[in-house]
Design an enzyme around this catalytic site. Structure first.
Site, PDB file in Angstrom:
ATOM      1  N   HIS A  12      -2.476  -1.197  -3.467  1.00  0.00           N
ATOM      2  CA  HIS A  12      -3.607  -0.280  -3.344  1.00  0.00           C
ATOM      3  C   HIS A  12      -3.386   0.896  -4.277  1.00  0.00           C
ATOM      4  O   HIS A  12      -2.543   1.762  -4.031  1.00  0.00           O
ATOM      5  CB  HIS A  12      -3.718   0.233  -1.902  1.00  0.00           C
ATOM      6  CG  HIS A  12      -4.091  -0.834  -0.920  1.00  0.00           C
ATOM      7  ND1 HIS A  12      -3.903  -0.689   0.439  1.00  0.00           N
ATOM      8  CD2 HIS A  12      -4.634  -2.066  -1.093  1.00  0.00           C
ATOM      9  CE1 HIS A  12      -4.326  -1.778   1.056  1.00  0.00           C
ATOM     10  NE2 HIS A  12      -4.773  -2.636   0.144  1.00  0.00           N
ATOM     11  N   SER A  22       0.856  -1.192   0.000  1.00  0.00           N
ATOM     12  CA  SER A  22       0.000   0.000   0.000  1.00  0.00           C
ATOM     13  C   SER A  22       0.888   1.236   0.000  1.00  0.00           C
ATOM     14  O   SER A  22       1.728   1.382  -0.884  1.00  0.00           O
ATOM     15  CB  SER A  22      -0.951  -0.036   1.203  1.00  0.00           C
ATOM     16  OG  SER A  22      -1.856   1.054   1.149  1.00  0.00           O
ATOM     17  N   ASP A  70      -4.388  -4.666   6.085  1.00  0.00           N
ATOM     18  CA  ASP A  70      -4.726  -5.491   4.933  1.00  0.00           C
ATOM     19  C   ASP A  70      -3.565  -6.415   4.571  1.00  0.00           C
ATOM     20  O   ASP A  70      -2.433  -5.961   4.396  1.00  0.00           O
ATOM     21  CB  ASP A  70      -5.079  -4.601   3.734  1.00  0.00           C
ATOM     22  CG  ASP A  70      -5.656  -5.395   2.573  1.00  0.00           C
ATOM     23  OD1 ASP A  70      -6.225  -6.474   2.820  1.00  0.00           O
ATOM     24  OD2 ASP A  70      -5.554  -4.920   1.424  1.00  0.00           O
TER      25      ASP A  70
END
Length: 343
Positions: free
Chosen positions: A189, A162, A282
């Site tokens: 992401h 991310s 995540d």
């Protein structure tokens, strides 16, 4: 949320101010006219979120992002006139720790705000990440288990990243040889509108083939497949990639956890799971699942993570068999498989 605006253009600042005040639930913490001022303001009054322009006098948004993340880290979204026109700088800022990017809203007649909903959608995603149950930004501060009989087409490196991910991915992919004997699938992401730009950017840093993952693609040794949509990238069968909207309640689409769990369910060969820099949790649960099923797992260490959120969560769950510095991950992947690349 307390939101700061960093932009040297009056009309851009006014557009963002109107978007925030009209939406309700947000407070403008402060406004800075360039990156240097933003670094100083953030040191004295750290907001929940910074809307950061890229092109500014004195200090641009890339350097300001790097300095803020090193000194007083907080969530940053790049807001610039045209994301696609500044793709390289966007990925540099994301490599420095920015979470996402979106075009600057534009005031139009009669007083409308083009792009307002896109900005508010990004803000809502960040709010979910840093709200209750999400990780706040922290303050700054080998034994192979591969089976002897696996073949090139049975090997998969599954990577999740991310904030800070683009530069981390470039570092890892750039260190892998062109004949790397495993497929690589990456869930970063990133907004689907510039996933293609990220693929192009990574391609310029790596000898491997880098492409956007499409419905029905089969993971192939020596090729990097990058999640390309806001739907979740998943394995839909032991040898095929696809996309799904389920589950819809994830903070991020695509989700690293959703992909890792699909790998656990479908992949019949050997997997190395890698979780890189990023905010939130995540990927941690999915990485733990991979390890529990006998696959090798790696998390990036704190010292080299732009944002030590996702790999920290993995470490806390004992999901990572190894915790490695960024510059060690690529060579380690190579060493684990290249000596048996003719298998």
């Amino acid at each position: 949320m307390r939101i700061a605006i960093v932009n040297d253009m009056f009309m851009a600042v006014e557009a963002m101010r109107r978007v925030l005040t009209s939406a309700g639930g947000h407070q403008i913490a402060w406004i800075a006219r360039d990156g240097a001022e933003a670094v100083d303001r953030c040191a004295n009054d750290r907001p929940d979120l910074i809307l950061m322009d890229l092109i500014m006098p004195r200090m641009d948004g890339v350097e300001a992002t790097r300095q803020i993340m090193a000194k007083t880290p907080c969530a940053i979204v790049v807001v610039t006139a045209n994301v696609n026109d500044h793709a390289s700088k966007v990925f540099e800022a994301m490599g420095g720790g920015a979470l996402d990017a979106v075009n600057t809203p534009v005031l139009s007649d009669p007083g409308n705000l083009d792009g307002a909903q896109a900005l508010l959608k990004k803000i809502d995603t960040i709010r979910k990440l840093i709200g209750p149950g999400g990780n706040k930004y922290p303050e700054s501060g080998t034994t192979s288990i591969l089976g002897p009989g696996d073949s090139r087409q049975d090997r998969l490196v599954a990577i999740g990243a991310s904030a800070g991910g683009p530069s981390a991915l470039a570092k890892i992919l750039g260190s892998l040889p062109a004949d790397f004997p495993a497929a690589v699938v990456v869930v970063q992401h990133v907004d689907e509108n510039f996933a293609g730009g990220l693929a192009d950017w990574l391609r310029s840093h790596s000898p491997l083939r880098v492409r956007l993952a499409e419905e029905g693609d089969r993971p192939t040794a020596g090729t990097v497949f990058l999640a390309a949509r806001e739907s979740h990238l998943v394995l839909t069968s032991p040898s095929q990639l696809g996309y799904t909207r389920q589950p819809v309640d994830c903070s991020y689409h695509p989700s690293v956890d959703v992909f890792f769990k699909s790998v656990i369910h479908h992949w019949r060969g050997t997997v190395i799971g890698v979780l890189l820099t990023g905010m939130g949790r995540d990927g941690a649960e999915g990485l733990k699942g991979l390890r529990e099923r006998g696959h090798h797992t790696i998390a990036q260490d704190q010292a080299t993570s732009a944002v030590y959120g996702m790999p920290k969560a993995a470490a806390e769950l004992n999901a990572a068999a190894e915790i490695l510095a960024l510059d060690k991950i690529g060579p380690h992947l190579t060493n684990m498989w290249m000596h048996r690349k003719r298998a």
